[in-house]
Design a protein around this motif. Structure first.
Motif, PDB file in Angstrom:
ATOM      1  N   ASN A  40     104.302  81.553  62.773  1.00  0.00           N
ATOM      2  CA  ASN A  40     105.191  81.047  61.774  1.00  0.00           C
ATOM      3  C   ASN A  40     106.670  80.327  62.363  1.00  0.00           C
ATOM      4  O   ASN A  40     107.585  79.883  61.793  1.00  0.00           O
ATOM      5  N   GLY A  41     106.933  80.417  63.594  1.00  0.00           N
ATOM      6  CA  GLY A  41     107.940  79.768  64.213  1.00  0.00           C
ATOM      7  C   GLY A  41     108.971  80.672  64.665  1.00  0.00           C
ATOM      8  O   GLY A  41     109.989  80.301  65.289  1.00  0.00           O
ATOM      9  N   ARG A  86     114.859  80.585  58.020  1.00  0.00           N
ATOM     10  CA  ARG A  86     113.746  80.155  57.979  1.00  0.00           C
ATOM     11  C   ARG A  86     113.251  78.672  57.947  1.00  0.00           C
ATOM     12  O   ARG A  86     112.076  78.083  58.457  1.00  0.00           O
ATOM     13  N   GLU A  89     112.849  77.790  61.614  1.00  0.00           N
ATOM     14  CA  GLU A  89     111.643  78.179  62.223  1.00  0.00           C
ATOM     15  C   GLU A  89     110.562  77.230  61.658  1.00  0.00           C
ATOM     16  O   GLU A  89     109.646  76.970  62.517  1.00  0.00           O
ATOM     17  N   LYS A  90     110.643  76.741  60.480  1.00  0.00           N
ATOM     18  CA  LYS A  90     109.415  76.022  59.955  1.00  0.00           C
ATOM     19  C   LYS A  90     109.483  74.514  60.787  1.00  0.00           C
ATOM     20  O   LYS A  90     108.609  74.069  61.255  1.00  0.00           O
ATOM     21  N   LYS A  93     108.289  75.167  64.391  1.00  0.00           N
ATOM     22  CA  LYS A  93     106.854  75.248  64.490  1.00  0.00           C
ATOM     23  C   LYS A  93     106.270  73.885  64.425  1.00  0.00           C
ATOM     24  O   LYS A  93     105.406  73.463  65.132  1.00  0.00           O
TER      25      LYS A  93
END
Length: 119
Positions: A40-41, A86, A89-90, A93
């Motif tokens: 999920n990164g 978040r 992280e996205k 990724k």
């Protein structure tokens, strides 16, 4: 036959290790390092063999016990890494290409990490 197979396997492992974009040992301070990414990164722990010196910031060899091993730039002086959240992280990724984040940006800032022994 078995001996030849073992030698070939050892050569393959050595070549795979050398193929990683780990910063060259002659580069001090290094400009890139390794991080481990979950699917999920999110970052996971990385294990690095390092010199026994506070002044030598190089990393001899880094591995990931879990996750994917990814090359990433070390932030230059005066640049802070993006805040872990978040959205980052996205983006991280999505930005990974062939195991590398070198040259990737997030909101106009480089995707990078703080170097070892940086205060």
């Amino acid at each position: 036959m078995i001996r030849t197979t073992l030698i070939a396997a050892a050569a393959l492992v050595a070549a795979a290790s050398a193929a990683s974009a780990q910063a060259p040992l002659s580069q001090n301070p290094p400009t890139q390092t390794i991080i481990c990414l979950d699917v999920n990164g999110q970052t996971l722990p990385v294990s690095c063999k390092v010199p026994a010196s506070r002044l030598d910031k190089r990393e001899d060899f880094c591995t990931c016990r879990t996750g994917t091993q990814v090359d990433i730039a070390i932030c230059p002086d005066g640049v802070k890494p993006p805040a872990e959240n978040r959205a980052y992280e996205k983006a991280r990724k999505a930005a990974v290409k062939k195991g590398s984040l070198l040259g990737a940006t997030y909101e106009g800032r480089p995707m990078c990490v703080t170097g070892r022994n940086t205060y």
